[in-house]
Each structure stands twice: as C-alpha cells, then as structure tokens.
Design a protein around this motif. Sequence first.
Motif, PDB file in Angstrom:
ATOM      1  N   ASP A  32      66.995  -3.130  41.886  1.00 54.69           N
ATOM      2  CA  ASP A  32      66.158  -1.944  41.709  1.00 54.69           C
ATOM      3  C   ASP A  32      64.950  -2.259  40.836  1.00 54.69           C
ATOM      4  OD1 ASP A  32      67.876  -0.480  43.252  1.00 54.69           O
ATOM      5  OD2 ASP A  32      68.855   0.569  41.573  1.00 54.69           O
ATOM      6  N   ARG A  72      62.482  -4.119  43.047  1.00 54.03           N
ATOM      7  CA  ARG A  72      61.934  -3.239  44.076  1.00 54.03           C
ATOM      8  C   ARG A  72      60.984  -2.198  43.495  1.00 54.03           C
ATOM      9  NH1 ARG A  72      63.771   1.525  45.573  1.00 54.03           N
ATOM     10  NH2 ARG A  72      65.730   1.200  44.445  1.00 54.03           N
ATOM     11  N   GLN A  73      61.333  -1.682  42.302  1.00 49.18           N
ATOM     12  CA  GLN A  73      60.524  -0.609  41.707  1.00 49.18           C
ATOM     13  C   GLN A  73      59.452  -1.136  40.760  1.00 49.18           C
ATOM     14  OE1 GLN A  73      64.191   2.676  41.534  1.00 49.18           O
ATOM     15  NE2 GLN A  73      63.701   1.438  39.741  1.00 49.18           N
ATOM     16  N   LYS A  94      63.593   2.111  35.983  1.00 49.88           N
ATOM     17  CA  LYS A  94      63.207   3.506  35.984  1.00 49.88           C
ATOM     18  C   LYS A  94      64.316   4.355  35.381  1.00 49.88           C
ATOM     19  CE  LYS A  94      59.389   2.531  38.026  1.00 49.88           C
ATOM     20  NZ  LYS A  94      58.127   2.564  37.244  1.00 49.88           N
ATOM     21  N   GLU A 119      62.232   1.893  30.347  1.00 54.40           N
ATOM     22  CA  GLU A 119      60.957   1.691  31.024  1.00 54.40           C
ATOM     23  C   GLU A 119      59.942   0.927  30.187  1.00 54.40           C
ATOM     24  OE1 GLU A 119      59.757   5.599  32.089  1.00 54.40           O
ATOM     25  OE2 GLU A 119      61.357   5.876  33.568  1.00 54.40           O
TER      26      GLU A 119
END
Length: 284
Positions: free
Chosen positions: A107, A110-111, A115, A232
């Motif tokens: 993740d 990909r992000q 997050k 984050e």
Amino acid sequence: MINFYRKIRNLPAGKAGKMADDNRPLKPAWPAGRYMRYALGEIVLVVIGILIALSVNNYNQSRIDKKDEGAYLEGIRADLKKQIMDFEEMTTYNGQRIAIVNRLLDDEVRQGGFKGNDSTLVMFNKIISVSAPTEIKTSFTELLSSGDLNLIRNESLKNDIVRFYQDLEEMVRRSNSNITNVYQNHLILLLTSRTIVSNESDYSDHSGNLKNDIRSRNYPEHVREAAFDKLEDPHLELELINALNLRALIEVLQKDRSEIIIENAQELIEHIESELRNIHHIEF
C-alpha cells in the motif's frame, strides 16, 4: 610266655586274624580324595546357584529396563506430536503477520506513502504482538534428569533424539533473542507510535490462548489525527519501512525454523515408531 605264643599260633585262622586286625591302625572312614571330591562338588553347586540367581536377576532387570525404555519412547513420541501441532499453529501465525506487513508495504508503494485510515490502524494493531516458540520436552527432560538415557539401546535412535532436542533448544534461543533484541528493544515503540492500541489488537499467542480485556473506547479526534500524522510524516517514512521489514523478517526466520523442526520431528517420530514396533511389538 613261650606257651602263650604257642597257643596263639595254634588258634584257628579266624580268631588269629581277628586279633591281628584289632592291633592294626584304623583306616579313615573318608579317604582324603573323597573329601576333596565332595568339597569340589559343593563349590560347583554354589557357583551354579549363584549363576542361576544372577541370570534370573539379569533377566528381570532387562525386562524392567525394556519396559521403561518403551515408556520413555512413547512419552517422547507424544511430546513430538504436541510440538508439531504447536509449531504448525505458529507457522500459520507467522504467515498471517508476514501477509499483513507485505500489504502495508505494498500500500505504501502504491499510494506513494503511508495513508492514515482505519484499515491501516487495524493492520498495525495486528502486528504489534509477537509470539515466542516454546519447547515441549517433558519426557526427554525426565529421561535426562533420571540418568536413564542409556536405557535407549538403539544408539542411532538415541543420538537422533539428543540431536533433535539440541536443535530445538537452539531454535527457541535464536527466536527469543530476535524477539528481545530486535522487536522489544527497537521495533515495538516505532510500531505502537503509529497506531492506537485497542481491543482490535491481537494480543493472543499463536494458539489464541490469551484473553483481550481492553474495552473499546472512542478517543478524541486529535488522538487519531496524531497517529495519522506520524503515519504520513515523510521524514519518518524510511524509519517505518525498515521497521516493518524487520518485523516481517522476524516472522520469516521463525517460520522457516519452525518448518525445519516440524520436518525433523516427523522423521524422529517415524524412527521411534519403528523401534517400538520392532522391539516392543507396539502397533500404531
């Protein structure tokens, strides 16, 4: 006097012979040779009796030793089966944690970063616990402490048993060392600072034996925001990536070692069952 001797000379042969015999020295009733033979016979009988007694005693002791050997081998076999079940559950637990870490890292890639969301918090909660392997060796410990190791007459089997438990002890030592030196001393603070520990956290061991008594609470929004901010924060991203990779590495190493122990335990069970079947006539 001369007349006396003449009378003796004129006595019948039987009476003269009797008087002559009365004046002879007496012969022993048991000649020395017969005493020796009697004594030797007594000694031989005593020796034979001792040998028979020793033979009976050795037979009885051998029967007792064989029974004790069989009991120890059956106990070790039972412990090995429990050890396999325990490690099979642990490998499942390890695999689940590895999958969660891989998803978190996938993740992130990909992000373009971590997050902050509820799904991420749940995954972090699941990896903050860790499970340590344990040794199940009640029968082997009893065998060693009683000094009865040599009851196992098959040298190959005895060596295999000793070697297995040496390997098991070393595996547990290394796994617990990783948990203490890497996870508890370095990773746990990094991971818990990125989540809100709650009743969704998995505090159970790999077999689910611990009860989670933490109540659900609705914490203020700024607490959630603080956790999201740390997740984050790009300045902390590398640190978190490395922590997650190390967290996965602990599980991978533990899983690999557990699978080796499982394989070795299965082979040892086969060896023990063969011995019990051939020597003790026990069927499985």
